[in-house]
Design an enzyme around this catalytic site. Structure first.
Site, mmCIF file in Angstrom:
data_model
loop_
_atom_site.group_PDB
_atom_site.id
_atom_site.type_symbol
_atom_site.label_atom_id
_atom_site.label_comp_id
_atom_site.label_asym_id
_atom_site.label_seq_id
_atom_site.Cartn_x
_atom_site.Cartn_y
_atom_site.Cartn_z
ATOM 1 N N THR A 86 -55.383 -10.795 2.425
ATOM 2 C CA THR A 86 -56.036 -11.534 1.330
ATOM 3 C C THR A 86 -56.894 -10.521 0.579
ATOM 4 O OG1 THR A 86 -57.801 -12.152 2.866
ATOM 5 C CG2 THR A 86 -56.103 -13.797 2.456
ATOM 6 N N LEU A 153 -61.737 -9.509 15.474
ATOM 7 C CA LEU A 153 -61.402 -8.249 16.135
ATOM 8 C C LEU A 153 -62.010 -7.060 15.406
ATOM 9 C CD1 LEU A 153 -57.589 -8.960 16.519
ATOM 10 C CD2 LEU A 153 -59.378 -9.388 18.210
ATOM 11 N N GLU A 155 -61.673 -3.166 14.563
ATOM 12 C CA GLU A 155 -60.669 -2.107 14.575
ATOM 13 C C GLU A 155 -61.099 -1.069 15.604
ATOM 14 O OE1 GLU A 155 -59.559 -0.423 10.844
ATOM 15 O OE2 GLU A 155 -59.541 -2.372 9.875
ATOM 16 N N GLY A 253 -77.547 4.115 9.212
ATOM 17 C CA GLY A 253 -76.595 5.153 8.823
ATOM 18 C C GLY A 253 -76.304 5.095 7.343
ATOM 19 N N CYS A 260 -63.179 -5.460 6.269
ATOM 20 C CA CYS A 260 -63.756 -6.811 6.339
ATOM 21 C C CYS A 260 -65.103 -6.968 5.653
ATOM 22 C CB CYS A 260 -63.882 -7.244 7.791
ATOM 23 S SG CYS A 260 -62.303 -7.679 8.510
ATOM 24 N N LYS A 263 -65.347 -6.650 1.758
ATOM 25 C CA LYS A 263 -64.540 -7.680 1.099
ATOM 26 C C LYS A 263 -65.112 -9.092 1.361
ATOM 27 C CE LYS A 263 -60.356 -8.460 2.974
ATOM 28 N NZ LYS A 263 -59.904 -9.799 3.317
ATOM 29 N N ARG A 327 -60.340 2.397 4.424
ATOM 30 C CA ARG A 327 -60.770 1.395 3.440
ATOM 31 C C ARG A 327 -62.302 1.352 3.342
ATOM 32 N NH1 ARG A 327 -56.884 -3.464 5.167
ATOM 33 N NH2 ARG A 327 -57.038 -2.376 7.156
HETATM 34 C C1 UDX Z 1 -65.657 -6.158 11.614
HETATM 35 C C2 UDX Z 1 -66.198 -7.246 12.552
HETATM 36 O O1 UDX Z 1 -66.935 -6.632 13.603
HETATM 37 C C3 UDX Z 1 -65.062 -8.099 13.087
HETATM 38 O O2 UDX Z 1 -65.610 -9.128 13.887
HETATM 39 C C4 UDX Z 1 -64.344 -8.675 11.880
HETATM 40 O O3 UDX Z 1 -63.415 -9.596 12.199
HETATM 41 C C5 UDX Z 1 -63.784 -7.546 11.053
HETATM 42 O O4 UDX Z 1 -64.856 -6.750 10.596
HETATM 43 P P1 UDX Z 1 -64.573 -3.768 11.838
HETATM 44 O O5 UDX Z 1 -64.474 -3.753 10.352
HETATM 45 O O6 UDX Z 1 -63.420 -3.283 12.630
HETATM 46 O O7 UDX Z 1 -64.893 -5.233 12.363
HETATM 47 O O8 UDX Z 1 -65.793 -2.826 12.210
HETATM 48 P P2 UDX Z 1 -67.216 -2.922 12.899
HETATM 49 O O9 UDX Z 1 -67.153 -2.220 14.196
HETATM 50 O O10 UDX Z 1 -67.758 -4.274 12.903
HETATM 51 O O11 UDX Z 1 -68.047 -2.008 11.888
HETATM 52 C C6 UDX Z 1 -68.076 -2.302 10.503
HETATM 53 C C7 UDX Z 1 -68.854 -1.253 9.762
HETATM 54 O O12 UDX Z 1 -70.229 -1.357 10.023
HETATM 55 C C8 UDX Z 1 -68.480 0.200 10.066
HETATM 56 O O13 UDX Z 1 -68.429 0.934 8.872
HETATM 57 C C9 UDX Z 1 -69.606 0.681 10.945
HETATM 58 O O14 UDX Z 1 -69.784 2.069 10.845
HETATM 59 C C10 UDX Z 1 -70.769 -0.097 10.370
HETATM 60 N N1 UDX Z 1 -71.873 -0.304 11.316
HETATM 61 C C11 UDX Z 1 -71.694 -1.097 12.416
HETATM 62 C C12 UDX Z 1 -73.109 0.261 11.069
HETATM 63 O O15 UDX Z 1 -73.306 0.974 10.072
HETATM 64 N N2 UDX Z 1 -74.129 0.022 11.947
HETATM 65 C C13 UDX Z 1 -73.983 -0.754 13.045
HETATM 66 O O16 UDX Z 1 -74.953 -0.927 13.777
HETATM 67 C C14 UDX Z 1 -72.725 -1.326 13.292
#
Ligand code: UDX
Length: 442
Positions: A86, A153, A155, A253, A260, A263, A327
């Site tokens: 999507t 989930l 990644e 950071g 996700c 978007k 992405r």
């Molecule tokens: C996320 C959600 O966790 C998941 O439940 C959803 O369905 C899809 O989106 P994901 O995109 O795989 O999963 O990554 P995630 O591990 O959640 O991290 C997302 C982003 O946040 C990354 O760029 C990560 O570096 C950043 N992040 C995460 C931070 O900057 N600080 C944090 O403390 C945690």
């Protein structure tokens, strides 16, 4: 149970493979023949730890199949999962054209009563709309139930999360359909939270928006910490010990990226806007996230009078570790800026370089390891906290770089340890380490 999953992107492939692992017979449909051929031989088109092995095992045990043929894929099936993309439209809303097409394909092919389960992240109300699309186009006289079953989930940890998630959300207006989806998921051993369809749709957006809010919140605290001489890591630690707050997602950071959060946050602002609600807090979260990359760049530009001709080592390109996904990676904006400033950028990422080449400025020079990137560099930027970088001896910077100036966008090293080396170390929300023995040639 005979299940079909439509769409073998990240969510569809992981969902299909894990459903086959718990004993269901799963057919995954995709329109891309090359991709289907690859998957049939047990090769995942995406980098996801553990996925290839699980695919191979279930293909061998004849529980996991791949096809491009809708008729074959929908034949005799009891449950269909929609897991197509999507993508974000220009205005931030979700593009539902793929979902609509699947609805039409289902309508044209199903010959028995089915439950259609939506895994794709879709705006509130979409499931009701999909039901109508299917019913309007049905060729055979069958009953269609619709269930919203959002995925959570991460990644890089998707297989682990499939078997160890905190909850499975099942949104349905029909108790039988909800019970059957609960039954399908039982072998995962994860609590099932049953609710109505619209609430389930909203849970997904609200959960991601909340996590994004936590990140932007700690990033702003981090920016203030830098100015008042506090250490954001200690602050996050002290805050996180309060169970009401929780310790996760408080790592400061250069902001969140990925498929996700960026978007879904924009889509939720849009969903709210559609019902004339101004989601001010979430708009702030999105704004702060964009600003965070600029903050690192501003620090760099303050430190060096000019970046013209300087060698900049970029360690990490993926939006986060353990994925090759580029992405919305912070590295895209940051490398673009460095190139504009005339820097020679040498970039290295353990797995994302091929994908990076498709989206990053073509003037970036890719190297095959960390040492090569650091060799004679004037400054090193850490943009993704891969273990490979976290485990680096700080001495490696000192030994290889022309001048060991490090800007760590992911707080990979303990400043107390860094103090023992002849390096200048700037991280996010923590006091910088400036070793006086360094010759300042910036
Ligand atoms: C996320 C959600 O966790 C998941 O439940 C959803 O369905 C899809 O989106 P994901 O995109 O795989 O999963 O990554 P995630 O591990 O959640 O991290 C997302 C982003 O946040 C990354 O760029 C990560 O570096 C950043 N992040 C995460 C931070 O900057 N600080 C944090 O403390 C945690």
């Amino acid at each position: 149970m005979k299940i079909t999953v439509v769409g073998t992107g990240y969510v569809g492939l992981v969902t299909g493979t894990c459903l086959s692992e718990i004993g269901h017979t799963v057919t995954c449909i995709d329109i891309d023949q090359d991709k289907v051929n690859k998957m049939r031989s047990g090769q995942s088109p995406i980098y996801e730890p553990g996925l290839d092995e699980l695919m191979k095992k279930n293909i061998q045990e004849k529980r996991l199949f791949f096809t491009t043929n809708h008729k074959e894929g929908f034949s005799g099936v009891e449950v269909i999962y929609i897991a197509v993309g999507t993508p974000e439209k220009e205005d931030g809303s979700a593009n539902l054209s793929f979902v609509e097409q699947v609805g039409k394909d289902i309508a044209a092919n199903v010959e028995r009563d089915v439950i259609v389960v939506t895994k794709s992240t879709v705006p509130v109300g979409t499931n009701d709309w999909i039901k109508k699309v299917i019913e309007r186009n049905l060729v055979h006289n069958v009953k269609v139930d619709i269930v919203s079953n959002p995925e959570f989930l991460r990644e890089g940890a998707a297989i682990y999360d499939s078997f160890n998630g905190d909850r499975i959300v099942v949104g349905a207006d029909n108790e039988d359909a909800a019970n059957r989806i609960e039954e399908i998921n039982k072998p995962f051993g994860i609590p099932v939270f049953k609710t109505d369809i619209r609430s389930a749709e909203m849970i997904k957006y609200a959960a991601n928006a909340f996590l994004a809010t936590k990140i932007s919140f700690i990033n702003e605290i981090s920016n203030i910490c830098e100015k008042v001489g506090a250490n954001v890591e200690a602050v996050a630690n002290g805050m996180g010990q309060d169970n009401r707050i929780g310790s996760q997602f408080l790592n400061a950071g250069i902001g969140y990226g990925g498929s996700c959060f960026p978007k879904d946050t924009k889509a939720l602002v849009q969903i709210a806007g559609n019902v004339e609600y101004d989601f001010e807090l979430l708009k702030g979260v999105i704004h702060v996230n964009r600003k965070q990359q600029e903050i690192l760049l501003n620090k760099l530009n303050e430190r060096f009078e000019s970046l013209e001709g300087k060698k900049v080592a970029v360690l990490g390109l993926a939006f986060k570790p353990n994925t090759d996904d580029m992405r919305e990676a912070a590295s895209i904006v940051i490398t673009k800026h460095l190139i504009e400033k005339g820097a020679n950028v040498a970039a290295y990422d353990p797995v994302a370089m091929e994908n990076a080449k498709k989206v990053i400025d073509s003037k970036v020079h890719y190297v095959s390891n960390t040492t090569e990137a650091l060799k004679d560099a004037d400054v090193a930027l850490i943009l993704t906290e891969w273990n490979e970088f976290k485990d680096l001896e700080i001495g490696t910077f000192e030994e290889n770089m022309k001048q060991s100036v490090i800007f760590d966008g992911r707080n990979c090293y303990d400043p107390k340890i860094v103090e023992n080396y002849h390096v200048e170390y700037h991280s996010m929300g923590r006091p910088s380490v400036k070793n006086s023995k360094l010759v300042n040639v910036g």
